[in-house]
Write a protein that holds these residues in place. Structure first.
Motif, short mmCIF file in Angstrom:
data_model
loop_
_atom_site.label_atom_id
_atom_site.label_comp_id
_atom_site.label_asym_id
_atom_site.label_seq_id
_atom_site.Cartn_x
_atom_site.Cartn_y
_atom_site.Cartn_z
N LYS A 1 -1.94 4.08 8.37
CA LYS A 1 -1.52 3.28 9.53
C LYS A 1 -2.59 2.25 9.90
CE LYS A 1 0.91 4.08 13.87
NZ LYS A 1 0.04 3.30 14.75
N ASP A 2 -3.85 2.71 9.94
CA ASP A 2 -4.95 1.80 10.29
C ASP A 2 -5.14 0.73 9.23
OD1 ASP A 2 -5.42 3.16 12.61
OD2 ASP A 2 -7.11 4.33 11.84
N TYR B 1 0.82 -1.22 0.00
CA TYR B 1 0.00 0.00 0.00
C TYR B 1 0.86 1.27 0.00
CZ TYR B 1 -4.51 -2.37 0.59
OH TYR B 1 -5.65 -3.11 0.40
N ALA B 2 2.10 1.18 -0.47
CA ALA B 2 3.02 2.33 -0.45
C ALA B 2 2.42 3.57 -1.10
CB ALA B 2 4.34 1.96 -1.12
N SER C 1 -17.38 -1.87 6.80
CA SER C 1 -16.99 -0.46 6.88
C SER C 1 -15.98 -0.16 5.79
CB SER C 1 -16.33 -0.19 8.24
OG SER C 1 -15.10 -0.90 8.30
N ILE C 2 -15.68 1.13 5.63
CA ILE C 2 -14.71 1.52 4.60
C ILE C 2 -13.32 0.98 4.92
CG2 ILE C 2 -14.13 3.78 5.60
CD1 ILE C 2 -14.17 4.86 2.65
N ASP C 3 -13.03 0.73 6.20
CA ASP C 3 -11.71 0.17 6.55
C ASP C 3 -11.70 -1.34 6.33
OD1 ASP C 3 -11.06 2.69 8.55
OD2 ASP C 3 -13.07 1.86 8.84
N ALA C 4 -12.71 -2.00 6.85
CA ALA C 4 -12.79 -3.45 6.72
C ALA C 4 -13.74 -3.75 5.58
CB ALA C 4 -13.28 -4.07 8.03
N ASN C 5 -13.21 -3.68 4.34
CA ASN C 5 -14.13 -3.73 3.19
C ASN C 5 -13.94 -4.97 2.29
OD1 ASN C 5 -11.81 -2.96 1.96
ND2 ASN C 5 -12.59 -1.06 1.07
N ALA C 6 -13.53 -6.06 2.92
CA ALA C 6 -13.61 -7.43 2.35
C ALA C 6 -12.63 -7.78 1.24
CB ALA C 6 -15.04 -7.76 1.89
N VAL C 7 -12.44 -6.88 0.28
CA VAL C 7 -11.61 -7.25 -0.88
C VAL C 7 -10.78 -6.07 -1.39
CG1 VAL C 7 -12.84 -9.23 -1.88
CG2 VAL C 7 -13.70 -6.90 -2.30
#
Ligand code: UDP
Length: 141
Positions: free
Chosen positions: A61-62, A51-52, A110-116
């Motif tokens: 960071k999250d 993810y650079a 959520s937008i952070d934990a978005n599966a793929v």
């Protein structure tokens, strides 16, 4: 139409939900072939490197913490317009905005934990596939 390859990652939230098979079914149903596949628990360095491009973003960071929170399933997909087809299957980054029937609408919280994850262009697809798979581990078919 062009035969393309794209890099897909089933993120830790979807692996934890035990929906790897359901997501693979959607790839296959849309005419995408899995041409490389492996499960991995990414190191911090691997996630940061992948993810650079987002390094300066406030969520970086999250995002890295999330991506190393559990195992992921990584695959290269091949098919006609594979990049756009996969992005369509995934739905919008924010699952609340994702169209009904997309992977993120159905499996993401959520937008952070978005599966793929899915590559967004041919150039990034080539870099991302090579990041995880040597050419000898990608099987065109
Ligand atoms: N992300 C996040 N917060 C945001 C935007 C993005 O946590 O406000 C995360 C999310 O996991 C997303 C990833 O960063 O999938 C990459 O963002 P991008 O904009 O490239 O979205 P994608 O291509 O994954 O839809």
């Amino acid at each position: 139409m062009a035969i393309e390859r794209t890099l897909s990652i089933i993120k830790p939230d979807a692996v934890a939900k035990n929906v790897i098979g359901q997501i693979y079914s959607r790839f296959e149903g849309a005419g995408l072939k899995v041409v490389a596949s492996r499960m991995a628990h990414l190191s911090r360095a691997e996630a940061e490197g992948f993810y650079a491009v987002h390094k300066a973003r406030p969520f970086f960071k999250d995002l890295v913490e999330f991506m190393i929170s559990g195992p992921v399933m990584i695959q290269a997909l091949e098919g006609e317009n594979a990049i756009a087809v996969n992005r369509e299957l995934m739905g919008a980054t924010n699952p609340k905005e994702a169209a009904a029937g997309t992977i993120r609408a159905d499996f993401a919280e959520s937008i952070d934990a978005n599966a793929v994850h899915g590559s967004d262009a041919p150039e990034t697809a080539a870099v991302e596939i090579a990041y995880f798979f040597p050419a000898s581990q990608v099987f065109s078919r």
